[in-house]
Design a protein around this motif. Structure first.
Motif, PDB file in Angstrom:
ATOM      1  N   LEU A  64      -7.691  -9.452   2.099  1.00 25.99           N
ATOM      2  CA  LEU A  64      -6.263  -9.427   2.383  1.00 25.99           C
ATOM      3  C   LEU A  64      -5.643  -8.305   1.563  1.00 25.99           C
ATOM      4  O   LEU A  64      -6.010  -8.095   0.412  1.00 25.99           O
ATOM      5  CB  LEU A  64      -5.601 -10.755   1.986  1.00 25.99           C
ATOM      6  CG  LEU A  64      -6.019 -11.996   2.761  1.00 25.99           C
ATOM      7  CD1 LEU A  64      -5.405 -13.241   2.127  1.00 25.99           C
ATOM      8  CD2 LEU A  64      -5.603 -11.886   4.212  1.00 25.99           C
ATOM      9  N   ILE A  65      -4.720  -7.596   2.166  1.00 21.44           N
ATOM     10  CA  ILE A  65      -4.006  -6.536   1.448  1.00 21.44           C
ATOM     11  C   ILE A  65      -2.889  -7.188   0.651  1.00 21.44           C
ATOM     12  O   ILE A  65      -2.034  -7.880   1.210  1.00 21.44           O
ATOM     13  CB  ILE A  65      -3.446  -5.480   2.427  1.00 21.44           C
ATOM     14  CG1 ILE A  65      -4.597  -4.788   3.144  1.00 21.44           C
ATOM     15  CG2 ILE A  65      -2.562  -4.495   1.685  1.00 21.44           C
ATOM     16  CD1 ILE A  65      -4.162  -3.832   4.242  1.00 21.44           C
ATOM     17  N   LEU A  66      -2.903  -6.976  -0.662  1.00 22.31           N
ATOM     18  CA  LEU A  66      -1.864  -7.533  -1.521  1.00 22.31           C
ATOM     19  C   LEU A  66      -0.746  -6.524  -1.785  1.00 22.31           C
ATOM     20  O   LEU A  66       0.427  -6.874  -1.775  1.00 22.31           O
ATOM     21  CB  LEU A  66      -2.468  -7.991  -2.854  1.00 22.31           C
ATOM     22  CG  LEU A  66      -3.509  -9.103  -2.772  1.00 22.31           C
ATOM     23  CD1 LEU A  66      -4.060  -9.410  -4.163  1.00 22.31           C
ATOM     24  CD2 LEU A  66      -2.920 -10.349  -2.151  1.00 22.31           C
ATOM     25  N   LYS A  67      -1.142  -5.277  -2.028  1.00 17.31           N
ATOM     26  CA  LYS A  67      -0.140  -4.239  -2.319  1.00 17.31           C
ATOM     27  C   LYS A  67      -0.669  -2.928  -1.778  1.00 17.31           C
ATOM     28  O   LYS A  67      -1.805  -2.559  -2.011  1.00 17.31           O
ATOM     29  CB  LYS A  67       0.090  -4.142  -3.828  1.00 17.31           C
ATOM     30  CG  LYS A  67       1.159  -3.147  -4.211  1.00 17.31           C
ATOM     31  CD  LYS A  67       1.352  -3.126  -5.709  1.00 17.31           C
ATOM     32  CE  LYS A  67       2.401  -2.076  -6.052  1.00 17.31           C
ATOM     33  NZ  LYS A  67       2.506  -1.879  -7.490  1.00 17.31           N
ATOM     34  N   ILE A  68       0.190  -2.230  -1.051  1.00 11.58           N
ATOM     35  CA  ILE A  68      -0.211  -0.969  -0.445  1.00 11.58           C
ATOM     36  C   ILE A  68       0.774   0.121  -0.885  1.00 11.58           C
ATOM     37  O   ILE A  68       1.991  -0.093  -0.872  1.00 11.58           O
ATOM     38  CB  ILE A  68      -0.270  -1.104   1.093  1.00 11.58           C
ATOM     39  CG1 ILE A  68      -0.936   0.092   1.727  1.00 11.58           C
ATOM     40  CG2 ILE A  68       1.072  -1.374   1.691  1.00 11.58           C
ATOM     41  CD1 ILE A  68      -1.382  -0.142   3.157  1.00 11.58           C
ATOM     42  N   PRO A  69       0.262   1.261  -1.341  1.00 10.09           N
ATOM     43  CA  PRO A  69       1.167   2.344  -1.735  1.00 10.09           C
ATOM     44  C   PRO A  69       2.009   2.813  -0.544  1.00 10.09           C
ATOM     45  O   PRO A  69       1.594   2.711   0.614  1.00 10.09           O
ATOM     46  CB  PRO A  69       0.213   3.457  -2.198  1.00 10.09           C
ATOM     47  CG  PRO A  69      -1.068   2.770  -2.526  1.00 10.09           C
ATOM     48  CD  PRO A  69      -1.134   1.589  -1.606  1.00 10.09           C
ATOM     49  N   GLU A  70       3.172   3.339  -0.827  1.00 14.48           N
ATOM     50  CA  GLU A  70       4.105   3.756   0.234  1.00 14.48           C
ATOM     51  C   GLU A  70       3.535   4.864   1.117  1.00 14.48           C
ATOM     52  O   GLU A  70       3.842   4.922   2.304  1.00 14.48           O
ATOM     53  CB  GLU A  70       5.428   4.214  -0.390  1.00 14.48           C
ATOM     54  CG  GLU A  70       6.220   3.077  -1.000  1.00 14.48           C
ATOM     55  CD  GLU A  70       7.526   3.572  -1.586  1.00 14.48           C
ATOM     56  OE1 GLU A  70       8.028   4.634  -1.169  1.00 14.48           O
ATOM     57  OE2 GLU A  70       8.042   2.865  -2.461  1.00 14.48           O
ATOM     58  N   ASN A  71       2.714   5.731   0.561  1.00 10.85           N
ATOM     59  CA  ASN A  71       2.208   6.870   1.326  1.00 10.85           C
ATOM     60  C   ASN A  71       0.960   6.532   2.157  1.00 10.85           C
ATOM     61  O   ASN A  71       0.381   7.406   2.792  1.00 10.85           O
ATOM     62  CB  ASN A  71       1.893   8.045   0.384  1.00 10.85           C
ATOM     63  CG  ASN A  71       0.806   7.695  -0.630  1.00 10.85           C
ATOM     64  OD1 ASN A  71       0.542   6.531  -0.882  1.00 10.85           O
ATOM     65  ND2 ASN A  71       0.203   8.714  -1.195  1.00 10.85           N
ATOM     66  N   VAL A  72       0.522   5.252   2.173  1.00 12.72           N
ATOM     67  CA  VAL A  72      -0.684   4.849   2.902  1.00 12.72           C
ATOM     68  C   VAL A  72      -0.299   4.056   4.144  1.00 12.72           C
ATOM     69  O   VAL A  72       0.517   3.136   4.086  1.00 12.72           O
ATOM     70  CB  VAL A  72      -1.612   4.001   1.994  1.00 12.72           C
ATOM     71  CG1 VAL A  72      -2.809   3.478   2.764  1.00 12.72           C
ATOM     72  CG2 VAL A  72      -2.058   4.818   0.790  1.00 12.72           C
ATOM     73  N   ASP A  73      -0.912   4.431   5.270  1.00  9.25           N
ATOM     74  CA  ASP A  73      -0.715   3.717   6.520  1.00  9.25           C
ATOM     75  C   ASP A  73      -1.578   2.458   6.515  1.00  9.25           C
ATOM     76  O   ASP A  73      -2.781   2.524   6.293  1.00  9.25           O
ATOM     77  CB  ASP A  73      -1.092   4.621   7.701  1.00  9.25           C
ATOM     78  CG  ASP A  73      -0.919   3.938   9.034  1.00  9.25           C
ATOM     79  OD1 ASP A  73      -0.164   2.940   9.109  1.00  9.25           O
ATOM     80  OD2 ASP A  73      -1.541   4.407  10.010  1.00  9.25           O
ATOM     81  N   ARG A  74      -0.966   1.314   6.751  1.00  5.34           N
ATOM     82  CA  ARG A  74      -1.670   0.024   6.726  1.00  5.34           C
ATOM     83  C   ARG A  74      -2.866   0.014   7.684  1.00  5.34           C
ATOM     84  O   ARG A  74      -3.883  -0.589   7.400  1.00  5.34           O
ATOM     85  CB  ARG A  74      -0.688  -1.094   7.071  1.00  5.34           C
ATOM     86  CG  ARG A  74      -1.210  -2.502   6.848  1.00  5.34           C
ATOM     87  CD  ARG A  74      -0.095  -3.485   7.189  1.00  5.34           C
ATOM     88  NE  ARG A  74       0.037  -4.699   6.495  1.00  5.34           N
ATOM     89  CZ  ARG A  74      -0.049  -4.977   5.202  1.00  5.34           C
ATOM     90  NH1 ARG A  74      -0.331  -4.038   4.367  1.00  5.34           N
ATOM     91  NH2 ARG A  74       0.120  -6.170   4.705  1.00  5.34           N
ATOM     92  N   THR A  75      -2.762   0.654   8.817  1.00  2.00           N
ATOM     93  CA  THR A  75      -3.841   0.641   9.811  1.00  2.00           C
ATOM     94  C   THR A  75      -5.044   1.467   9.367  1.00  2.00           C
ATOM     95  O   THR A  75      -6.130   1.307   9.912  1.00  2.00           O
ATOM     96  CB  THR A  75      -3.343   1.159  11.176  1.00  2.00           C
ATOM     97  OG1 THR A  75      -2.850   2.484  11.012  1.00  2.00           O
ATOM     98  CG2 THR A  75      -2.269   0.253  11.739  1.00  2.00           C
ATOM     99  N   ALA A  76      -4.873   2.322   8.362  1.00  2.00           N
ATOM    100  CA  ALA A  76      -5.985   3.132   7.857  1.00  2.00           C
ATOM    101  C   ALA A  76      -6.912   2.320   6.955  1.00  2.00           C
ATOM    102  O   ALA A  76      -8.042   2.716   6.696  1.00  2.00           O
ATOM    103  CB  ALA A  76      -5.460   4.338   7.087  1.00  2.00           C
TER     104      ALA A  76
END
Length: 160
Positions: A64-76
């Motif tokens: 599960l994704i907990l935290k994703i940086p703003e410059n990263v596309d979730r689908t990647a």
């Protein structure tokens, strides 16, 4: 000082060559090899089946994704490796469940081995006690009889 050094080296040699230390070393090496077999069994046989049942390709890769940086596309973010490279914080529950299954299998096998060893040790101790008391078991009815008996007083079988 050199005499003291020789004494220390001799003492270490005596310690290292003691039977228990060597047995322990062999046990650790075999245990490590056994762990590799269990890990392969879980990762290569059990987890793919669990993955099929749960709809995932590889259950060890479930996260599960907990935290994703703003410059990263979730689908990647398609795998744990990619998530780590992109700096994404993940909750890797598939890998954790695989590790728990590894542990349970190893614990179960060790339990079975210890149970078997205890059973063998207990039966040999019973035989030693019986010999010390001057008794033996009748091979036919398993009753305790005198060690010098030629015939069982319980089942009347001839004992040679």
């Amino acid at each position: 000082m050199s005499h003291n050094k020789k004494g220390f080296i001799q003492e270490f040699k005596t310690f290292a060559m003691r039977g228990n230390v060597i047995d322990l070393a062999v046990g650790v090496i075999i245990g490590a090899a056994f762990q590799k077999i269990v890990t392969s069994f879980v990762n290569d046989l059990i987890m793919p089946i669990i993955g099929l049942i749960t709809g995932g390709e590889n259950f060890n890769e479930q996260f599960l994704i907990l935290k994703i940086p703003e410059n990263v596309d979730r689908t990647a973010v398609t795998s744990i490796d990619i998530a780590q490279k992109l700096g994404v914080t993940t909750f890797n529950y598939g890998s954790f469940i695989g590790t728990i299954i590894d542990f349970l299998i190893v614990a179960f096998v060790i339990f079975i081995m210890v149970k078997g060893i205890n059973k063998m040790t207990l039966s040999s101790k019973k035989e030693e006690v019986a010999e010390a008391q001057g008794t033996k078991k009748c091979p036919f009815c398993q009753s305790e009889i005198a060690a010098k008996a030629n015939r069982c007083p319980y089942c009347t079988s001839n004992i040679e």
